[in-house]
Scaffold this motif. Structure first.
Motif, PDB file in Angstrom:
ATOM      1  N   ALA A   9       0.827  -1.213   0.000  1.00  0.00           N
ATOM      2  CA  ALA A   9       0.000   0.000   0.000  1.00  0.00           C
ATOM      3  C   ALA A   9       0.857   1.257   0.000  1.00  0.00           C
ATOM      4  O   ALA A   9       0.512   2.262  -0.643  1.00  0.00           O
ATOM      5  CB  ALA A   9      -0.921  -0.009   1.222  1.00  0.00           C
ATOM      6  N   LEU A  10       1.989   1.190   0.695  1.00  0.00           N
ATOM      7  CA  LEU A  10       2.875   2.348   0.787  1.00  0.00           C
ATOM      8  C   LEU A  10       3.413   2.749  -0.585  1.00  0.00           C
ATOM      9  O   LEU A  10       3.625   3.941  -0.848  1.00  0.00           O
ATOM     10  CB  LEU A  10       4.035   2.036   1.736  1.00  0.00           C
ATOM     11  N   SER A  11       3.624   1.784  -1.464  1.00  0.00           N
ATOM     12  CA  SER A  11       4.126   2.093  -2.803  1.00  0.00           C
ATOM     13  C   SER A  11       3.177   3.040  -3.528  1.00  0.00           C
ATOM     14  O   SER A  11       3.595   4.042  -4.125  1.00  0.00           O
ATOM     15  CB  SER A  11       4.301   0.798  -3.618  1.00  0.00           C
ATOM     16  N   GLY A  12       1.874   2.732  -3.478  1.00  0.00           N
ATOM     17  CA  GLY A  12       0.892   3.611  -4.107  1.00  0.00           C
ATOM     18  C   GLY A  12       0.787   4.958  -3.425  1.00  0.00           C
ATOM     19  O   GLY A  12       0.662   5.998  -4.084  1.00  0.00           O
ATOM     20  N   LEU A  13       0.861   4.960  -2.089  1.00  0.00           N
ATOM     21  CA  LEU A  13       0.785   6.219  -1.339  1.00  0.00           C
ATOM     22  C   LEU A  13       1.959   7.133  -1.677  1.00  0.00           C
ATOM     23  O   LEU A  13       1.786   8.349  -1.851  1.00  0.00           O
ATOM     24  CB  LEU A  13       0.770   5.931   0.165  1.00  0.00           C
ATOM     25  N   LEU A  14       3.147   6.564  -1.763  1.00  0.00           N
ATOM     26  CA  LEU A  14       4.326   7.375  -2.068  1.00  0.00           C
ATOM     27  C   LEU A  14       4.281   7.901  -3.498  1.00  0.00           C
ATOM     28  O   LEU A  14       4.781   8.992  -3.779  1.00  0.00           O
ATOM     29  CB  LEU A  14       5.603   6.553  -1.843  1.00  0.00           C
ATOM     30  N   MET A  15       3.679   7.137  -4.399  1.00  0.00           N
ATOM     31  CA  MET A  15       3.554   7.603  -5.787  1.00  0.00           C
ATOM     32  C   MET A  15       2.678   8.843  -5.881  1.00  0.00           C
ATOM     33  O   MET A  15       3.036   9.829  -6.546  1.00  0.00           O
ATOM     34  CB  MET A  15       2.990   6.484  -6.664  1.00  0.00           C
ATOM     35  N   VAL A  16       1.514   8.834  -5.208  1.00  0.00           N
ATOM     36  CA  VAL A  16       0.633  10.007  -5.290  1.00  0.00           C
ATOM     37  C   VAL A  16       1.228  11.188  -4.532  1.00  0.00           C
ATOM     38  O   VAL A  16       1.054  12.350  -4.929  1.00  0.00           O
ATOM     39  CB  VAL A  16      -0.790   9.699  -4.771  1.00  0.00           C
ATOM     40  N   MET A 110      -3.792  18.715  -4.302  1.00  0.00           N
ATOM     41  CA  MET A 110      -2.445  18.632  -3.747  1.00  0.00           C
ATOM     42  C   MET A 110      -2.464  18.673  -2.223  1.00  0.00           C
ATOM     43  O   MET A 110      -1.804  17.860  -1.550  1.00  0.00           O
ATOM     44  CB  MET A 110      -1.605  19.797  -4.292  1.00  0.00           C
ATOM     45  N   GLY A 111      -3.233  19.610  -1.662  1.00  0.00           N
ATOM     46  CA  GLY A 111      -3.334  19.701  -0.207  1.00  0.00           C
ATOM     47  C   GLY A 111      -3.928  18.448   0.388  1.00  0.00           C
ATOM     48  O   GLY A 111      -3.490  17.966   1.443  1.00  0.00           O
ATOM     49  N   ALA A 112      -4.931  17.880  -0.300  1.00  0.00           N
ATOM     50  CA  ALA A 112      -5.563  16.654   0.185  1.00  0.00           C
ATOM     51  C   ALA A 112      -4.585  15.491   0.195  1.00  0.00           C
ATOM     52  O   ALA A 112      -4.486  14.756   1.185  1.00  0.00           O
ATOM     53  CB  ALA A 112      -6.770  16.316  -0.693  1.00  0.00           C
ATOM     54  N   LEU A 113      -3.847  15.323  -0.880  1.00  0.00           N
ATOM     55  CA  LEU A 113      -2.935  14.177  -0.982  1.00  0.00           C
ATOM     56  C   LEU A 113      -1.820  14.267   0.054  1.00  0.00           C
ATOM     57  O   LEU A 113      -1.431  13.260   0.655  1.00  0.00           O
ATOM     58  CB  LEU A 113      -2.349  14.105  -2.391  1.00  0.00           C
ATOM     59  N   GLN A 114      -1.298  15.468   0.280  1.00  0.00           N
ATOM     60  CA  GLN A 114      -0.193  15.614   1.228  1.00  0.00           C
ATOM     61  C   GLN A 114      -0.599  15.197   2.636  1.00  0.00           C
ATOM     62  O   GLN A 114       0.167  14.533   3.340  1.00  0.00           O
ATOM     63  CB  GLN A 114       0.303  17.065   1.228  1.00  0.00           C
ATOM     64  N   VAL A 115      -1.793  15.574   3.071  1.00  0.00           N
ATOM     65  CA  VAL A 115      -2.197  15.250   4.439  1.00  0.00           C
ATOM     66  C   VAL A 115      -2.795  13.851   4.535  1.00  0.00           C
ATOM     67  O   VAL A 115      -2.563  13.132   5.506  1.00  0.00           O
ATOM     68  CB  VAL A 115      -3.177  16.319   4.995  1.00  0.00           C
ATOM     69  N   LEU A 116      -3.555  13.410   3.510  1.00  0.00           N
ATOM     70  CA  LEU A 116      -4.209  12.103   3.577  1.00  0.00           C
ATOM     71  C   LEU A 116      -3.204  10.959   3.567  1.00  0.00           C
ATOM     72  O   LEU A 116      -3.422   9.932   4.224  1.00  0.00           O
ATOM     73  CB  LEU A 116      -5.191  11.943   2.417  1.00  0.00           C
ATOM     74  N   VAL A 117      -2.103  11.120   2.847  1.00  0.00           N
ATOM     75  CA  VAL A 117      -1.071  10.077   2.851  1.00  0.00           C
ATOM     76  C   VAL A 117      -0.526   9.878   4.262  1.00  0.00           C
ATOM     77  O   VAL A 117      -0.367   8.750   4.740  1.00  0.00           O
ATOM     78  CB  VAL A 117       0.061  10.438   1.872  1.00  0.00           C
ATOM     79  N   GLN A 118      -0.261  10.982   4.969  1.00  0.00           N
ATOM     80  CA  GLN A 118       0.260  10.877   6.333  1.00  0.00           C
ATOM     81  C   GLN A 118      -0.784  10.303   7.287  1.00  0.00           C
ATOM     82  O   GLN A 118      -0.457   9.502   8.177  1.00  0.00           O
ATOM     83  CB  GLN A 118       0.706  12.260   6.813  1.00  0.00           C
ATOM     84  N   VAL A 119      -2.042  10.684   7.102  1.00  0.00           N
ATOM     85  CA  VAL A 119      -3.109  10.169   7.967  1.00  0.00           C
ATOM     86  C   VAL A 119      -3.276   8.668   7.768  1.00  0.00           C
ATOM     87  O   VAL A 119      -3.415   7.905   8.740  1.00  0.00           O
ATOM     88  CB  VAL A 119      -4.437  10.904   7.676  1.00  0.00           C
ATOM     89  N   ILE A 120      -3.269   8.217   6.523  1.00  0.00           N
ATOM     90  CA  ILE A 120      -3.471   6.795   6.237  1.00  0.00           C
ATOM     91  C   ILE A 120      -2.315   5.956   6.759  1.00  0.00           C
ATOM     92  O   ILE A 120      -2.520   4.864   7.316  1.00  0.00           O
ATOM     93  CB  ILE A 120      -3.685   6.587   4.721  1.00  0.00           C
ATOM     94  N   ILE A 121      -1.090   6.450   6.617  1.00  0.00           N
ATOM     95  CA  ILE A 121       0.046   5.729   7.191  1.00  0.00           C
ATOM     96  C   ILE A 121      -0.115   5.642   8.712  1.00  0.00           C
ATOM     97  O   ILE A 121       0.158   4.608   9.331  1.00  0.00           O
ATOM     98  CB  ILE A 121       1.374   6.412   6.815  1.00  0.00           C
ATOM     99  N   GLY A 122      -0.615   6.727   9.325  1.00  0.00           N
ATOM    100  CA  GLY A 122      -0.854   6.715  10.768  1.00  0.00           C
ATOM    101  C   GLY A 122      -1.935   5.742  11.183  1.00  0.00           C
ATOM    102  O   GLY A 122      -1.912   5.204  12.293  1.00  0.00           O
ATOM    103  N   ALA A 123      -2.891   5.498  10.286  1.00  0.00           N
ATOM    104  CA  ALA A 123      -3.963   4.545  10.591  1.00  0.00           C
ATOM    105  C   ALA A 123      -3.538   3.102  10.348  1.00  0.00           C
ATOM    106  O   ALA A 123      -4.187   2.176  10.834  1.00  0.00           O
ATOM    107  CB  ALA A 123      -5.189   4.870   9.746  1.00  0.00           C
ATOM    108  N   MET A 124      -2.458   2.893   9.604  1.00  0.00           N
ATOM    109  CA  MET A 124      -2.004   1.536   9.291  1.00  0.00           C
ATOM    110  C   MET A 124      -1.033   0.985  10.330  1.00  0.00           C
ATOM    111  O   MET A 124      -1.061  -0.208  10.634  1.00  0.00           O
ATOM    112  CB  MET A 124      -1.325   1.504   7.912  1.00  0.00           C
ATOM    113  N   VAL A 125      -0.143   1.851  10.855  1.00  0.00           N
ATOM    114  CA  VAL A 125       0.919   1.356  11.736  1.00  0.00           C
ATOM    115  C   VAL A 125       1.016   2.226  12.977  1.00  0.00           C
ATOM    116  O   VAL A 125       0.615   3.392  12.985  1.00  0.00           O
ATOM    117  CB  VAL A 125       2.293   1.340  11.005  1.00  0.00           C
ATOM    118  N   SER A 126       1.585   1.691  14.047  1.00  0.00           N
ATOM    119  CA  SER A 126       1.743   2.410  15.307  1.00  0.00           C
ATOM    120  C   SER A 126       2.823   3.483  15.179  1.00  0.00           C
ATOM    121  O   SER A 126       3.679   3.412  14.296  1.00  0.00           O
ATOM    122  CB  SER A 126       2.140   1.432  16.419  1.00  0.00           C
ATOM    123  N   PRO A 127       2.806   4.492  16.059  1.00  0.00           N
ATOM    124  CA  PRO A 127       3.839   5.534  15.996  1.00  0.00           C
ATOM    125  C   PRO A 127       5.266   4.988  16.067  1.00  0.00           C
ATOM    126  O   PRO A 127       6.161   5.493  15.390  1.00  0.00           O
ATOM    127  CB  PRO A 127       3.517   6.407  17.221  1.00  0.00           C
TER     128      PRO A 127
END
Length: 514
Positions: A9-16, A110-127
């Protein structure tokens, strides 16, 4: 999600994320050619940049809050579609008016993608585990921020491509990423039947921030720092943001969770992120101009010369991310990063138009290293302090302040550079016995190719010598970030995604979680 599923999933997130961030930097070198071919004016040239910046920065906290209220994957897919369609349309425009409008739409995505990628990574794995993934995130940010102008220069210098490909480039990346994420991204979403969107707060925040950014963008160029325009715009921003603050304290689902960012660690992380954003974006954006105007390099060569900074971010973000995941401690790396950032800007503060490129390379590497160690770990501090239900709003808030800091940094340092350059050119031309009255010393109107060699030398020296002052200011701003990081609590990152309770253990705080 398992480690293998996260990586897919991270591969797609990093691409966008790459597509979104590079779109704001790849056009920087090509803009003169783009606006010229569309028969645009200097005012429209400014708005091509400002429209994207306004839409992206002002909408960031709104997108972050929406991620707390609705399905994160669906929101991300909507953002990808908005961004891809706007990017395609930008390459097909017939005039600058259309380009400005579509760049604003592109900024929303652009603003949406920048913040949503970080939010989704935060929802997938622990800090605690997020540290190593943030290393990849920091690397992509570095490549897109520093490599964007290089890519834009290469596209501009390639005759069979054309400036349209500065916009078309993002479309195939978004299409591939959309397909990948549809298959690989699986998040456990909880239904919120009583969801209410704070439209009033979102509108007041967007209006207040937009007015502030407009002032920051045009002050010093279109009107003076002390003028009625400044008074009206600053006062209007204060009134709008003050009203937004009142609204945010009363609604149940605030766009910006004030109860979060007023806590000690999130507040300090916001201050440090604001300082790092001002120093990094404000200082680094003028390196390309320095290499082209003061040193005479082409756009492509200027992009290549900034590789040491990109390399520093890549290495430090990857290493620091791994170390954070192993130790669970984040403060030492933020402190070290802000200190190294200050040292790097301290070195660059001594440059002039004759400085060795090796010396500059070391300074840029230190700046990149400091940014890589500090920037994403500051986001981690905020994410670690909030429960999963507030992750989006908290991530949006710190991303917003970092972008705001970068915007203010670029504007303030740009005004300083313009004044310094104009003064130095006037002194240099006067020394040659050339009359500088009537605007002859206006740096913005000087065409180097049409000037005799002695005048060209004065202009190059003026730009080179003035740029050092910018990095001195950047070093002072970075010190503010170091001081803020110094007072962070030495927390240990939790090993689970959501918070349940806090338990005091010795001198450190361990966050209990489920």
């Amino acid at each position: 999600m398992t480690h293998r599923e996260v990586l897919r999933a991270l591969s797609g997130l990093l691409m966008v994320l790459f597509a979104a961030m590079v779109s704001s930097t790849v056009v920087s070198v090509a803009l003169p050619q783009i606006v010229g071919s569309l028969k645009g004016t200097q005012s429209q040239y400014t708005w091509v940049v400002t429209a994207t910046l306004l839409a992206s920065t002002a909408s960031t906290p709104v997108w972050g809050k929406l991620a707390d209220l609705f399905d994160k994957k669906r929101l991300l897919q909507v953002a990808i579609v908005i961004f891809a369609v706007a990017s395609l349309a930008c390459g097909l425009v017939q005039n600058t008016g259309q380009l400005i409008a579509l760049r604003a739409v592109q900024g929303l995505g652009m603003g949406a993608l920048q913040v949503l990628v970080q939010v989704i990574i935060g929802a997938m794995v622990s800090p605690k585990e997020r540290g190593r993934y943030n290393g990849y995130l920091g690397g992509v940010m570095a490549v897109s921020t520093v490599g964007g102008p290089l890519l834009g220069g290469a596209i501009t210098d390639t005759s069979w491509l054309g400036w349209e490909w500065c916009f078309f480039l993002a479309v195939p990346i978004c299409v591939i990423a959309f397909a990948m994420l549809s298959r690989t991204l699986h998040l456990a979403e909880t239904k919120k039947p009583d969801t209410k969107v704070d439209y009033l707060g979102a509108t007041l925040i967007a209006a207040g921030v937009s007015l502030l950014l407009l002032w920051v963008t045009f002050v010093g160029n279109d009107f003076d720092w002390i003028s009625w325009q400044t008074g009206a715009m600053v006062a209007g921003s204060i009134v709008l943001l003050g009203a937004a603050t009142v609204v945010e304290t009363k609604v149940r689902e605030p766009v910006v969770p004030l109860h979060v960012i007023k806590r000690r660690d999130p507040a300090l992380a916001v201050v440090a992120s604001l300082a790092v954003g001002m120093a990094m974006f404000g200082g680094a954006v003028f390196l390309g101009q320095y290499f082209q105007i003061s040193r005479g390099f082409s756009p492509t060569e200027a992009g290549l010369l900034t590789i040491p900074m990109m390399f520093g971010v890549l290495i430090s973000s990857a290493v620091a991310g791994r170390m954070v995941s192993i130790s669970g401690k984040v403060k030492p790396y933020i402190l070290t990063g802000t200190l190294v950032l200050t040292a790097g800007f301290g070195m660059l503060a001594t440059i002039d138009h004759t400085t060795s490129l090796w010396f500059m390379g070391v300074g840029m590497f230190l700046v990149g290293t400091g940014v890589g160690m500090a920037m994403q770990n500051l986001v981690l501090v905020v994410q670690n302090s909030v429960p999963l239900r507030e992750l989006g709003a908290a991530s949006g808030a710190i991303t917003f302040f970092r972008s705001l800091g970068g915007t203010i940094g670029v504007s303030v340092l740009g005004a300083v550079l313009a004044n310094q350059v104009a003064s130095k050119i006037a002194s240099g031309l006067a020394a040659l016995g050339i009359d500088v009255t009537g605007g002859a010393a206006d740096a913005s109107s000087l065409d180097l190719e049409a000037m005799p060699a002695p005048v060209v030398e004065v202009v190059r020296a003026s730009y080179g010598d003035a740029t050092g002052h910018l990095f001195l200011i950047s070093a002072c701003i970075a010190v503010v970030g170091f001081v803020a990081a110094l007072f962070l609590t030495p927390i240990r990152l939790r090993e689970t995604v959501d918070i349940v309770e806090e338990i005091a253990v010795g001198e450190e705080t361990v966050l209990g979680a489920k």
